[in-house]
Design a protein around this motif. Structure first.
Motif, PDB file in Angstrom:
ATOM      1  N   ALA A 269       0.834  -1.204   0.000  1.00  0.00           N
ATOM      2  CA  ALA A 269       0.000   0.000   0.000  1.00  0.00           C
ATOM      3  C   ALA A 269       0.861   1.244   0.000  1.00  0.00           C
ATOM      4  O   ALA A 269       2.039   1.213   0.381  1.00  0.00           O
ATOM      5  CB  ALA A 269      -0.903   0.005   1.229  1.00  0.00           C
ATOM      6  N   TRP A 270       0.248   2.314  -0.457  1.00  0.00           N
ATOM      7  CA  TRP A 270       0.839   3.646  -0.341  1.00  0.00           C
ATOM      8  C   TRP A 270       0.002   4.461   0.626  1.00  0.00           C
ATOM      9  O   TRP A 270      -1.232   4.469   0.537  1.00  0.00           O
ATOM     10  CB  TRP A 270       0.883   4.335  -1.695  1.00  0.00           C
TER      11      TRP A 270
ATOM     12  N   ASP B   6      -3.886  -9.051  -7.812  1.00  0.00           N
ATOM     13  CA  ASP B   6      -3.710  -7.671  -8.288  1.00  0.00           C
ATOM     14  C   ASP B   6      -4.961  -6.822  -8.110  1.00  0.00           C
ATOM     15  O   ASP B   6      -5.135  -5.820  -8.816  1.00  0.00           O
ATOM     16  CB  ASP B   6      -3.255  -7.636  -9.740  1.00  0.00           C
ATOM     17  N   SER B   7      -5.825  -7.189  -7.181  1.00  0.00           N
ATOM     18  CA  SER B   7      -6.954  -6.311  -6.891  1.00  0.00           C
ATOM     19  C   SER B   7      -6.428  -5.047  -6.231  1.00  0.00           C
ATOM     20  O   SER B   7      -5.425  -5.076  -5.520  1.00  0.00           O
ATOM     21  CB  SER B   7      -7.964  -7.012  -6.000  1.00  0.00           C
ATOM     22  N   THR B   8      -7.127  -3.959  -6.475  1.00  0.00           N
ATOM     23  CA  THR B   8      -6.664  -2.660  -5.972  1.00  0.00           C
ATOM     24  C   THR B   8      -7.761  -1.953  -5.204  1.00  0.00           C
ATOM     25  O   THR B   8      -8.951  -2.248  -5.338  1.00  0.00           O
ATOM     26  CB  THR B   8      -6.181  -1.760  -7.120  1.00  0.00           C
ATOM     27  N   TYR B   9      -7.326  -0.991  -4.428  1.00  0.00           N
ATOM     28  CA  TYR B   9      -8.250  -0.134  -3.698  1.00  0.00           C
ATOM     29  C   TYR B   9      -7.722   1.289  -3.724  1.00  0.00           C
ATOM     30  O   TYR B   9      -6.504   1.515  -3.585  1.00  0.00           O
ATOM     31  CB  TYR B   9      -8.413  -0.596  -2.245  1.00  0.00           C
ATOM     32  N   TYR B  10      -8.642   2.240  -3.916  1.00  0.00           N
ATOM     33  CA  TYR B  10      -8.323   3.667  -3.831  1.00  0.00           C
ATOM     34  C   TYR B  10      -9.433   4.379  -3.073  1.00  0.00           C
ATOM     35  O   TYR B  10     -10.615   4.111  -3.319  1.00  0.00           O
ATOM     36  CB  TYR B  10      -8.220   4.289  -5.227  1.00  0.00           C
ATOM     37  N   PRO B  11      -9.101   5.297  -2.211  1.00  0.00           N
ATOM     38  CA  PRO B  11     -10.155   6.116  -1.604  1.00  0.00           C
ATOM     39  C   PRO B  11     -10.664   7.125  -2.626  1.00  0.00           C
ATOM     40  O   PRO B  11     -10.012   7.377  -3.652  1.00  0.00           O
ATOM     41  CB  PRO B  11      -9.425   6.813  -0.450  1.00  0.00           C
ATOM     42  N   ASP B  12     -11.797   7.696  -2.350  1.00  0.00           N
ATOM     43  CA  ASP B  12     -12.400   8.644  -3.285  1.00  0.00           C
ATOM     44  C   ASP B  12     -11.502   9.843  -3.563  1.00  0.00           C
ATOM     45  O   ASP B  12     -11.562  10.433  -4.639  1.00  0.00           O
ATOM     46  CB  ASP B  12     -13.742   9.136  -2.739  1.00  0.00           C
ATOM     47  N   SER B  13     -10.673  10.208  -2.594  1.00  0.00           N
ATOM     48  CA  SER B  13      -9.829  11.398  -2.742  1.00  0.00           C
ATOM     49  C   SER B  13      -8.834  11.281  -3.900  1.00  0.00           C
ATOM     50  O   SER B  13      -8.352  12.287  -4.420  1.00  0.00           O
ATOM     51  CB  SER B  13      -9.084  11.681  -1.439  1.00  0.00           C
ATOM     52  N   VAL B  14      -8.493  10.059  -4.310  1.00  0.00           N
ATOM     53  CA  VAL B  14      -7.500   9.884  -5.373  1.00  0.00           C
ATOM     54  C   VAL B  14      -8.011   9.012  -6.514  1.00  0.00           C
ATOM     55  O   VAL B  14      -7.324   8.851  -7.526  1.00  0.00           O
ATOM     56  CB  VAL B  14      -6.177   9.293  -4.839  1.00  0.00           C
ATOM     57  N   LYS B  15      -9.197   8.452  -6.382  1.00  0.00           N
ATOM     58  CA  LYS B  15      -9.722   7.532  -7.390  1.00  0.00           C
ATOM     59  C   LYS B  15      -9.812   8.225  -8.737  1.00  0.00           C
ATOM     60  O   LYS B  15     -10.294   9.356  -8.845  1.00  0.00           O
ATOM     61  CB  LYS B  15     -11.092   7.020  -6.958  1.00  0.00           C
TER      62      LYS B  15
ATOM     63  N   ARG C  95      -7.296   9.273 -10.399  1.00  0.00           N
ATOM     64  CA  ARG C  95      -6.068  10.062 -10.603  1.00  0.00           C
ATOM     65  C   ARG C  95      -4.808   9.252 -10.302  1.00  0.00           C
ATOM     66  O   ARG C  95      -3.780   9.458 -10.939  1.00  0.00           O
ATOM     67  CB  ARG C  95      -6.085  11.306  -9.708  1.00  0.00           C
ATOM     68  N   PHE C  96      -4.884   8.371  -9.324  1.00  0.00           N
ATOM     69  CA  PHE C  96      -3.724   7.577  -8.912  1.00  0.00           C
ATOM     70  C   PHE C  96      -3.904   6.144  -9.386  1.00  0.00           C
ATOM     71  O   PHE C  96      -5.021   5.602  -9.379  1.00  0.00           O
ATOM     72  CB  PHE C  96      -3.579   7.564  -7.396  1.00  0.00           C
ATOM     73  N   THR C  97      -2.798   5.513  -9.754  1.00  0.00           N
ATOM     74  CA  THR C  97      -2.815   4.112 -10.165  1.00  0.00           C
ATOM     75  C   THR C  97      -1.634   3.389  -9.537  1.00  0.00           C
ATOM     76  O   THR C  97      -0.479   3.823  -9.689  1.00  0.00           O
ATOM     77  CB  THR C  97      -2.730   3.975 -11.697  1.00  0.00           C
ATOM     78  N   ILE C  98      -1.924   2.293  -8.857  1.00  0.00           N
ATOM     79  CA  ILE C  98      -0.881   1.478  -8.264  1.00  0.00           C
ATOM     80  C   ILE C  98      -0.630   0.265  -9.160  1.00  0.00           C
ATOM     81  O   ILE C  98      -1.555  -0.283  -9.758  1.00  0.00           O
ATOM     82  CB  ILE C  98      -1.254   1.031  -6.827  1.00  0.00           C
ATOM     83  N   SER C  99       0.631  -0.119  -9.264  1.00  0.00           N
ATOM     84  CA  SER C  99       0.976  -1.295 -10.048  1.00  0.00           C
ATOM     85  C   SER C  99       2.234  -1.916  -9.461  1.00  0.00           C
ATOM     86  O   SER C  99       2.925  -1.291  -8.649  1.00  0.00           O
ATOM     87  CB  SER C  99       1.205  -0.923 -11.516  1.00  0.00           C
ATOM     88  N   ARG C 100       2.516  -3.133  -9.884  1.00  0.00           N
ATOM     89  CA  ARG C 100       3.719  -3.779  -9.379  1.00  0.00           C
ATOM     90  C   ARG C 100       4.432  -4.532 -10.496  1.00  0.00           C
ATOM     91  O   ARG C 100       3.794  -4.986 -11.442  1.00  0.00           O
ATOM     92  CB  ARG C 100       3.390  -4.747  -8.239  1.00  0.00           C
ATOM     93  N   ASP C 101       5.739  -4.611 -10.368  1.00  0.00           N
ATOM     94  CA  ASP C 101       6.573  -5.387 -11.269  1.00  0.00           C
ATOM     95  C   ASP C 101       7.337  -6.377 -10.391  1.00  0.00           C
ATOM     96  O   ASP C 101       8.324  -6.006  -9.745  1.00  0.00           O
ATOM     97  CB  ASP C 101       7.528  -4.477 -12.037  1.00  0.00           C
ATOM     98  N   SER C 102       6.876  -7.599 -10.356  1.00  0.00           N
ATOM     99  CA  SER C 102       7.479  -8.593  -9.459  1.00  0.00           C
ATOM    100  C   SER C 102       8.911  -8.923  -9.848  1.00  0.00           C
ATOM    101  O   SER C 102       9.745  -9.210  -8.978  1.00  0.00           O
ATOM    102  CB  SER C 102       6.634  -9.863  -9.454  1.00  0.00           C
ATOM    103  N   THR C 103       9.226  -8.859 -11.143  1.00  0.00           N
ATOM    104  CA  THR C 103      10.594  -9.173 -11.564  1.00  0.00           C
ATOM    105  C   THR C 103      11.574  -8.127 -11.063  1.00  0.00           C
ATOM    106  O   THR C 103      12.736  -8.423 -10.770  1.00  0.00           O
ATOM    107  CB  THR C 103      10.681  -9.272 -13.082  1.00  0.00           C
ATOM    108  N   LYS C 104      11.112  -6.889 -10.952  1.00  0.00           N
ATOM    109  CA  LYS C 104      11.961  -5.808 -10.436  1.00  0.00           C
ATOM    110  C   LYS C 104      11.742  -5.588  -8.948  1.00  0.00           C
ATOM    111  O   LYS C 104      12.403  -4.725  -8.359  1.00  0.00           O
ATOM    112  CB  LYS C 104      11.680  -4.509 -11.192  1.00  0.00           C
ATOM    113  N   LYS C 105      10.807  -6.316  -8.349  1.00  0.00           N
ATOM    114  CA  LYS C 105      10.474  -6.178  -6.937  1.00  0.00           C
ATOM    115  C   LYS C 105      10.179  -4.721  -6.605  1.00  0.00           C
ATOM    116  O   LYS C 105      10.678  -4.156  -5.618  1.00  0.00           O
ATOM    117  CB  LYS C 105      11.586  -6.744  -6.060  1.00  0.00           C
ATOM    118  N   THR C 106       9.366  -4.115  -7.451  1.00  0.00           N
ATOM    119  CA  THR C 106       9.066  -2.688  -7.300  1.00  0.00           C
ATOM    120  C   THR C 106       7.572  -2.462  -7.470  1.00  0.00           C
ATOM    121  O   THR C 106       6.931  -3.059  -8.339  1.00  0.00           O
ATOM    122  CB  THR C 106       9.844  -1.859  -8.335  1.00  0.00           C
ATOM    123  N   VAL C 107       7.040  -1.585  -6.649  1.00  0.00           N
ATOM    124  CA  VAL C 107       5.655  -1.145  -6.744  1.00  0.00           C
ATOM    125  C   VAL C 107       5.669   0.322  -7.126  1.00  0.00           C
ATOM    126  O   VAL C 107       6.497   1.092  -6.618  1.00  0.00           O
ATOM    127  CB  VAL C 107       4.917  -1.362  -5.418  1.00  0.00           C
TER     128      VAL C 107
END
Length: 127
Positions: free
Chosen positions: A35-36, A56-65, A67-79
């Motif tokens: 999470a962020w 890969d289910s996601t959640y965003y509060p209304d304040s950022v829905k 506008r913000f997008t979360i994603s992950r790259d498991s090979t790079k171990k980075t979100v």
């Protein structure tokens, strides 16, 4: 040892975009959720996105829905957190966090549900 390191913060004009990164070490991005959160001076830490590693289910509060997008790259171990249309209310220190037993849901995000945290990266929105 679980370690999270955020990067990508900086100064951006209102309406601009930034992409934050959260690099993980000591574990793979295949457990629980990541999470962020953000915290502005004098305010409570607020969860702004979450991604469950199982599906890969996601959640965003209304304040950022929308506008913000979360994603992950498991090979790079980075979100990543892609932040678009940044507003004057978005400036804060942004933190990534993880917990191996968490699953993101519409019930929201509480910082007490996450056991490991990065040190944060500053985002400033100003013209």
């Amino acid at each position: 040892q679980v370690q999270l390191v955020e990067s990508g913060g900086g100064l951006v004009q209102p309406g601009g975009s930034l992409r934050l990164s959260c690099a993980a070490s000591g574990f793979g991005l295949d457990y629980g959720a990541i999470a962020w959160f953000r915290q502005a001076p004098g305010k409570k830490r607020e969860g702004v996105s979450c991604i469950s590693t199982s599906d890969d289910s996601t959640y965003y509060p209304d304040s950022v829905k929308g506008r913000f997008t979360i994603s992950r790259d498991s090979t790079k171990k980075t979100v990543y957190l892609q932040m678009n249309s940044l507003k004057p209310e978005d400036p804060a220190v942004y933190y990534c966090a993880t917990d191996f037993d968490y699953y993101c849901s519409e019930s929201g995000l509480e910082e007490t549900d996450f056991s490991s945290w990065g040190r944060g990266t500053q985002v400033t929105v100003s013209s």
